[in-house]
Design a protein around this motif. Sequence first.
Motif, PDB file in Angstrom:
ATOM      1  N   ASP A 190       0.684  -1.308  -0.163  1.00  0.00           N
ATOM      2  CA  ASP A 190      -0.061  -0.044   0.168  1.00  0.00           C
ATOM      3  C   ASP A 190       1.166   1.737  -0.349  1.00  0.00           C
ATOM      4  O   ASP A 190       0.700   1.957  -0.250  1.00  0.00           O
ATOM      5  CB  ASP A 190      -1.550   0.739   1.203  1.00  0.00           C
ATOM      6  CG  ASP A 190      -2.325  -1.143   0.674  1.00  0.00           C
ATOM      7  OD1 ASP A 190      -2.260  -1.795   0.025  1.00  0.00           O
ATOM      8  OD2 ASP A 190      -2.557  -1.201   2.334  1.00  0.00           O
ATOM      9  N   GLN A 191       1.840   1.502   0.458  1.00  0.00           N
ATOM     10  CA  GLN A 191       2.932   2.451   0.374  1.00  0.00           C
ATOM     11  C   GLN A 191       3.317   3.058  -1.238  1.00  0.00           C
ATOM     12  O   GLN A 191       2.899   2.206  -1.728  1.00  0.00           O
ATOM     13  CB  GLN A 191       4.258   2.067   0.706  1.00  0.00           C
ATOM     14  CG  GLN A 191       4.655   1.039   0.503  1.00  0.00           C
ATOM     15  CD  GLN A 191       6.534   1.244   0.055  1.00  0.00           C
ATOM     16  OE1 GLN A 191       6.549   1.479   1.990  1.00  0.00           O
ATOM     17  NE2 GLN A 191       7.719   0.668  -0.178  1.00  0.00           N
ATOM     18  N   GLY A 192       3.320   4.064  -1.537  1.00  0.00           N
ATOM     19  CA  GLY A 192       3.293   4.971  -2.657  1.00  0.00           C
ATOM     20  C   GLY A 192       3.689   6.337  -1.859  1.00  0.00           C
ATOM     21  O   GLY A 192       3.299   6.667  -1.824  1.00  0.00           O
TER      22      GLY A 192
ATOM     23  N   THR B  85       0.643   8.049  -9.770  1.00  0.00           N
ATOM     24  CA  THR B  85       0.393   7.616  -9.027  1.00  0.00           C
ATOM     25  C   THR B  85       1.050   6.110  -8.944  1.00  0.00           C
ATOM     26  O   THR B  85       0.749   5.643 -10.161  1.00  0.00           O
ATOM     27  CB  THR B  85      -0.682   7.490  -8.264  1.00  0.00           C
ATOM     28  OG1 THR B  85      -0.651   6.382  -6.205  1.00  0.00           O
ATOM     29  CG2 THR B  85      -1.915   6.750  -8.736  1.00  0.00           C
ATOM     30  N   THR B  86       1.891   5.670  -7.987  1.00  0.00           N
ATOM     31  CA  THR B  86       2.318   3.960  -7.651  1.00  0.00           C
ATOM     32  C   THR B  86       1.795   3.270  -6.654  1.00  0.00           C
ATOM     33  O   THR B  86       2.117   2.676  -6.790  1.00  0.00           O
ATOM     34  CB  THR B  86       3.645   4.369  -7.537  1.00  0.00           C
ATOM     35  OG1 THR B  86       3.856   4.501  -6.583  1.00  0.00           O
ATOM     36  CG2 THR B  86       4.403   4.615  -8.229  1.00  0.00           C
ATOM     37  N   SER B  87       0.579   4.506  -5.984  1.00  0.00           N
ATOM     38  CA  SER B  87      -0.637   3.240  -5.148  1.00  0.00           C
ATOM     39  C   SER B  87      -1.730   3.613  -5.016  1.00  0.00           C
ATOM     40  O   SER B  87      -1.263   4.994  -4.862  1.00  0.00           O
ATOM     41  CB  SER B  87       0.148   3.349  -4.001  1.00  0.00           C
ATOM     42  OG  SER B  87      -0.479   2.729  -2.494  1.00  0.00           O
ATOM     43  N   ALA B  88      -3.102   2.643  -5.562  1.00  0.00           N
ATOM     44  CA  ALA B  88      -3.820   3.458  -5.472  1.00  0.00           C
ATOM     45  C   ALA B  88      -4.776   3.480  -4.102  1.00  0.00           C
ATOM     46  O   ALA B  88      -5.089   4.209  -3.339  1.00  0.00           O
ATOM     47  CB  ALA B  88      -4.735   1.979  -5.520  1.00  0.00           C
TER      48      ALA B  88
ATOM     49  N   ALA C 289      -5.109  10.504   0.116  1.00  0.00           N
ATOM     50  CA  ALA C 289      -5.005  11.492  -0.072  1.00  0.00           C
ATOM     51  C   ALA C 289      -6.375  12.243  -0.300  1.00  0.00           C
ATOM     52  O   ALA C 289      -6.266  13.031  -0.283  1.00  0.00           O
ATOM     53  CB  ALA C 289      -3.700  12.066  -0.517  1.00  0.00           C
ATOM     54  N   ARG C 290      -6.866  11.880  -1.775  1.00  0.00           N
ATOM     55  CA  ARG C 290      -7.765  12.086  -2.240  1.00  0.00           C
ATOM     56  C   ARG C 290      -9.164  12.547  -0.643  1.00  0.00           C
ATOM     57  O   ARG C 290      -9.759  13.464  -0.862  1.00  0.00           O
ATOM     58  CB  ARG C 290      -9.031  11.996  -2.310  1.00  0.00           C
ATOM     59  CG  ARG C 290      -8.382  11.789  -4.206  1.00  0.00           C
ATOM     60  CD  ARG C 290      -9.025  10.893  -5.699  1.00  0.00           C
ATOM     61  NE  ARG C 290      -8.679  11.407  -6.246  1.00  0.00           N
ATOM     62  CZ  ARG C 290      -8.932  12.828  -7.399  1.00  0.00           C
ATOM     63  NH1 ARG C 290      -9.569  13.100  -6.703  1.00  0.00           N
ATOM     64  NH2 ARG C 290      -7.992  13.085  -8.552  1.00  0.00           N
TER      65      ARG C 290
END
Length: 286
Positions: free
Chosen positions: A143-145, A167-170, A176-177
């Motif tokens: 989950d990190q990214g 992005t690298t992580s969903a 963030a959103r």
Amino acid sequence: MSRDKNFIALLLTLALHAVVWLLVSGYPFQHVSPPQAPQAVEKIVFLELIPPPRQPLPEPPSAPPAKLPSTPITTPPPDTALAAPTPAPLPDRPRASMAAPPPPTAEEWAFAANYTNKNSKGYRYSWGQQVRSMMGTAVEGPDQGVVRFRIEIAPDGRLTQLQTLWTTSAKAEQLARQAIQNMPPLPPTPTGQPLIFDKTISFSPFANDGPPIYRDDCLPEPPVFRNPFAWDGTSPQVVAAPTPTAPLEPQALADCLRQLPQDSVEAESAQDQRLMDQWGSSKTGR
């Protein structure tokens, strides 16, 4: 006695004449070997080995049909039909984690709302710190990214546009959103104009997002690098020299210097860490 001498002399005379006659006539005295019989010529015979035609392999004997067991197969009950799941292997070490940083204080927001240099640099940093503080603890794993947004903030501090660039992580984008939607009211922008900027949010236990350095904000911007040998193949080839940025006017420079804060120890340490991450070598373990 004289008669014997005459007889011997006669014999010698005859023998001498016979030898002379043989020499004159060319009688061969050497030994002549008898002629050899002609030898037969050796015969060479070439033999060609022709392999026999390939015979098809015999088919293996078919196995006799298996006999079915006489006892019926019983089906286990539904509660034991499924095998127990295999437990996940224990990691060799505990996973790294980093707690969310604290949100900007009232003093930091007050400084950010009045700092106009470098496209409101303080406001952009405080906005990113506010988002990251609301995303929670980052744990090492899938989950990190990081996620990069393009943001537009109205003069009164309202968010008017949010676009995900990459992005690298969903999971990081989702958190963030969600944090952006739940952000508290923000102060007005420093310039009184819409503030448009790109921001990268790092949701990782190895991120180093310390406060920025402000001491160089009044220096001219370095020229943007452009390949001087780039050519489209048709226009005349001209080596373009980089255009230096003009320094600030005296009044603008004075206003800029008046806004510069005193860089903290945390900002200096974060700057050193960023430089080490960017330019470090194997000798320093980076």
